[in-house]
Every structure is written in structure tokens, then in C-alpha cells.
Scaffold this active site. Structure first.
Site, PDB file in Angstrom:
ATOM      1  CG  ASN A  51      12.101 -15.713 -38.896  1.00 31.02           C
ATOM      2  OD1 ASN A  51      12.173 -15.983 -37.913  1.00 31.02           O
ATOM      3  ND2 ASN A  51      12.699 -14.671 -39.555  1.00 31.02           N
ATOM      4  CD  GLN A  82       9.334 -17.760 -45.363  1.00 29.44           C
ATOM      5  OE1 GLN A  82       8.344 -17.985 -44.935  1.00 29.44           O
ATOM      6  NE2 GLN A  82       9.881 -18.233 -46.047  1.00 29.44           N
ATOM      7  CG  HIS A  94      15.947 -17.662 -45.556  1.00 30.27           C
ATOM      8  ND1 HIS A  94      14.910 -17.531 -46.010  1.00 30.27           N
ATOM      9  CD2 HIS A  94      15.612 -16.974 -44.608  1.00 30.27           C
ATOM     10  CE1 HIS A  94      14.220 -16.478 -45.883  1.00 30.27           C
ATOM     11  NE2 HIS A  94      14.596 -15.822 -44.595  1.00 30.27           N
ATOM     12  CG  HIS A 146      17.827 -16.099 -40.500  1.00 30.09           C
ATOM     13  ND1 HIS A 146      18.468 -14.423 -40.921  1.00 30.09           N
ATOM     14  CD2 HIS A 146      16.649 -16.059 -41.083  1.00 30.09           C
ATOM     15  CE1 HIS A 146      17.181 -14.175 -41.390  1.00 30.09           C
ATOM     16  NE2 HIS A 146      16.933 -14.763 -41.391  1.00 30.09           N
TER      17      HIS A 146
END
Ligand code: 5GP
Ligand code: ZN
Length: 138
Positions: free
Chosen positions: A88, A95, A101, A103
Site C-alpha cells: 500500500n 497505507q 513494506h 505484505h
């Protein structure tokens, strides 16, 4: 460089403990503290990048390469039926932690997780024109 007050900088660099699956010089792979499903994992670069618009291509390439290895290990241990890779960028995109990051969300038959959107109509000529505009910026 670590960003002050960034929780993922602290987790990635080991200042805050986490359920770590894997770590190397560039990345830490952890289990999400509020998982969408059993085994939901996050790959964090140790360096602070805000989002996809900020991360460099080399780091992103290494990160995704690592993702393939982690995904296979997770599938073998979790016996999941599939996996979503989600990333995101920006509040509008969901986000909530502004340190890049990835997922890895294991999927299980009947898990009822929804990542579906309503599909819009499109016009071929408009798609091609838009594709050409974006291509010029690459
Ligand atoms: P985002 O919504 O920014 O794409 O995802 C942030 C994710 O980080 C969420 O799934 C959330 O559960 C997870 N998360 C937030 N804080 C922590 C934390 O302190 N530890 C761990 N392991 N995960 C966290
Ligand atoms: Zn950070």
C-alpha cells in the site's frame, strides 16, 4: 538512514523486538502483529523508504527476490492454498505505516478475506494513449 519515530525503522533494525522469520543486511521479514490470516508476513527494508515512489529499484528488486523465497517457505510450512502480495502507498491506498513494506498474506479456502474491487469500463484508444503517456516517463 533510520527515520526518527518510525516504528518499522525500529523493528527492522532490531530496536523493537518482533517475530522475525528472516533477517539479512538489507531486510527483516516479520509476522504482522494484527494478521489478516495465519502467517501474514511483512518484508521491511532496514533503510527507511516511505513508499514505492521513494524506494530505489535495486532495493525493490532485491526485496521482491527475497519475497519469492519467503513465499515458498511460508507455503511449505503453512500449507496455505494461495497468497496475496499487497503493498500500500498513501493514505488513500490504505497505507498506515509510512515505511515501505510488502505484505505476504497467505490465503486459505473459506477465509473470507476480500481484496476485490468493482471493475470499470474502458476504451481501447484511451488505454493506448494513457499507456504511451506513462511510457514516456519511464
Ligand atoms: P499498511 O496498512 O501500512 O500497508 O500495513 C501496516 C501493517 O503493519 C498492518 O498490517 C499492521 O497490522 C502492521 N503493524 C503495525 N504495527 C506493527 C507492529 O508494531 N508490529 C508488527 N509486527 N506489525 C505491525
Ligand atoms: Zn522507517
Amino acid at each position: 538512514m533510520a527515520e526518527k519515530d518510525c516504528i518499522f525503522c525500529k523493528i527492522a533494525n532490531g530496536e523493537i523486538p518482533s517475530a522475525t522469520i528472516y533477517e539479512n543486511g538489507d531486510f527483516r521479514v516479520i509476522l504482522d502483529v494484527s494478521p489478516a490470516s495465519k502467517g501474514h508476513a511483512l518484508i521491511l527494508p532496514k533503510e527507511h523508504f516511505k513508499d514505492i515512489f521513494d524506494i530505489d529499484a535495486d532495493t525493490a528488486g532485491k526485496l521482491f527476490s527475497l519475497a519469492t523465497e519467503v513465499a515458498r517457505a511460508m507455503k511449505s510450512i503453512l500449507k496455505c492454498d494461495g497468497m496475496n502480495i499487497v503493498q500500500n502507498n498513501g493514505i488513500i491506498a490504505g497505507q498506515t505505516v509510512f515505511h515501505f513494506h510488502l505484505h505476504l498474506i497467505p490465503r486459505y479456502e473459506g477465509d473470507n478475506i476480500s481484496l476485490k474491487w468493482e471493475q470499470q469500463e474502458s476504451v481501447q484508444t484511451e488505454l493506448r494513449e494513457l499507456a504511451a503517456q506513462i511510457r514516456k516517463k519511464i
